[in-house]
Write a protein that holds these residues in place. Structure first.
Motif, PDB file in Angstrom:
ATOM      1  N   ASP A   1      -7.754  -6.869 -13.139  1.00 23.34           N
ATOM      2  CA  ASP A   1      -6.816  -7.399 -12.148  1.00 23.34           C
ATOM      3  C   ASP A   1      -7.015  -6.795 -10.753  1.00 23.34           C
ATOM      4  OD1 ASP A   1      -5.670  -9.224 -13.900  1.00 23.34           O
ATOM      5  OD2 ASP A   1      -4.195  -7.764 -14.616  1.00 23.34           O
ATOM      6  N   PRO A   2      -7.127  -5.478 -10.609  1.00 25.27           N
ATOM      7  CA  PRO A   2      -7.430  -4.930  -9.276  1.00 25.27           C
ATOM      8  C   PRO A   2      -8.795  -5.392  -8.745  1.00 25.27           C
ATOM      9  CG  PRO A   2      -6.606  -3.193 -10.694  1.00 25.27           C
ATOM     10  CD  PRO A   2      -6.807  -4.407 -11.548  1.00 25.27           C
TER      11      PRO A   2
ATOM     12  N   LEU B   1     -10.133  -8.372  -9.235  1.00 26.81           N
ATOM     13  CA  LEU B   1      -9.940  -9.714  -8.694  1.00 26.81           C
ATOM     14  C   LEU B   1      -9.221  -9.665  -7.347  1.00 26.81           C
ATOM     15  CD1 LEU B   1      -9.001 -11.563 -11.990  1.00 26.81           C
ATOM     16  CD2 LEU B   1     -11.117 -11.804 -10.688  1.00 26.81           C
ATOM     17  N   ASN B   2      -8.272  -8.762  -7.202  1.00 23.10           N
ATOM     18  CA  ASN B   2      -7.581  -8.606  -5.910  1.00 23.10           C
ATOM     19  C   ASN B   2      -8.546  -8.138  -4.827  1.00 23.10           C
ATOM     20  OD1 ASN B   2      -5.164  -9.359  -7.073  1.00 23.10           O
ATOM     21  ND2 ASN B   2      -4.539  -7.250  -7.475  1.00 23.10           N
ATOM     22  N   GLU B   3      -9.374  -7.175  -5.157  1.00 23.82           N
ATOM     23  CA  GLU B   3     -10.346  -6.655  -4.182  1.00 23.82           C
ATOM     24  C   GLU B   3     -11.413  -7.705  -3.865  1.00 23.82           C
ATOM     25  OE1 GLU B   3     -11.813  -4.142  -1.436  1.00 23.82           O
ATOM     26  OE2 GLU B   3      -9.999  -3.811  -2.611  1.00 23.82           O
TER      27      GLU B   3
ATOM     28  N   THR C   1     -10.936 -10.927  -3.840  1.00 20.12           N
ATOM     29  CA  THR C   1     -10.284 -11.867  -2.936  1.00 20.12           C
ATOM     30  C   THR C   1     -10.309 -11.340  -1.505  1.00 20.12           C
ATOM     31  OG1 THR C   1      -8.827 -12.582  -4.717  1.00 20.12           O
ATOM     32  CG2 THR C   1      -8.148 -13.132  -2.488  1.00 20.12           C
ATOM     33  N   SER C   2      -9.992 -10.068  -1.331  1.00 16.70           N
ATOM     34  CA  SER C   2     -10.011  -9.501   0.021  1.00 16.70           C
ATOM     35  C   SER C   2     -11.433  -9.445   0.581  1.00 16.70           C
ATOM     36  CB  SER C   2      -9.359  -8.126   0.041  1.00 16.70           C
ATOM     37  OG  SER C   2     -10.093  -7.218  -0.728  1.00 16.70           O
TER      38      SER C   2
ATOM     39  N   SER D   1      -9.181 -16.878 -13.825  1.00 12.42           N
ATOM     40  CA  SER D   1      -8.772 -16.280 -12.548  1.00 12.42           C
ATOM     41  C   SER D   1      -9.940 -16.217 -11.570  1.00 12.42           C
ATOM     42  CB  SER D   1      -8.231 -14.873 -12.762  1.00 12.42           C
ATOM     43  OG  SER D   1      -7.140 -14.890 -13.630  1.00 12.42           O
TER      44      SER D   1
ATOM     45  N   ILE E   1     -10.382 -18.113  -7.809  1.00 11.45           N
ATOM     46  CA  ILE E   1     -10.756 -17.405  -6.578  1.00 11.45           C
ATOM     47  C   ILE E   1     -11.973 -18.065  -5.938  1.00 11.45           C
ATOM     48  CG2 ILE E   1     -11.664 -15.222  -5.668  1.00 11.45           C
ATOM     49  CD1 ILE E   1      -9.903 -13.823  -7.758  1.00 11.45           C
TER      50      ILE E   1
END
Length: 120
Positions: free
Chosen positions: A7-8, A10-12, A14-15, A81, A85
């Protein structure tokens, strides 16, 4: 290289895509890995123990590299996910110019028929 939870990661990721929207690229690689050394894998095979392979996912924008390891149980959720993205950040791609097959064939015939054979 930083090994993150899915999960982190995928967040990174995205950024990373958002930072490189104007200029730059993001490279993503997927690879099968057991996260064990060759010696440990050989010991496990001689003992008859099954080796659990995971999917190692790496992303890099040239300056920063992040990675995660995804097991077989979490693979479906991670892949869904990840696909979301990718679809969201594919806006910078250029559409490919396509020619109709009929139009291309007609133009080739016209060009071929208008040219006169040269005498030798």
């Amino acid at each position: 290289m930083v090994l993150l939870q899915p999960d982190p990661f995928l967040n990174e990721l995205t950024s990373m895509y958002e930072r490189s929207a104007e200029k730059g690229s993001v490279w993503v690689t997927l690879k099968r890995s057991s996260l064990k050394s060759k010696v440990q894998r050989n010991k496990m095979t001689t003992k008859g123990e099954p080796i659990e392979y995971r999917c190692l996912v790496r992303a890099s924008n040239g300056k920063k590299t992040i990675s995660t390891s995804v097991g077989a149980k979490d693979h479906q959720r991670f892949q869904a996910s990840y696909a979301t993205i990718l679809k969201a950040h594919m806006t910078a791609l250029k559409k490919r110019e396509r020619k109709d097959k009929k139009k291309a064939a007609e133009t080739e015939k016209k060009v071929g028929s208008t040219q006169k054979p040269q005498k030798m």
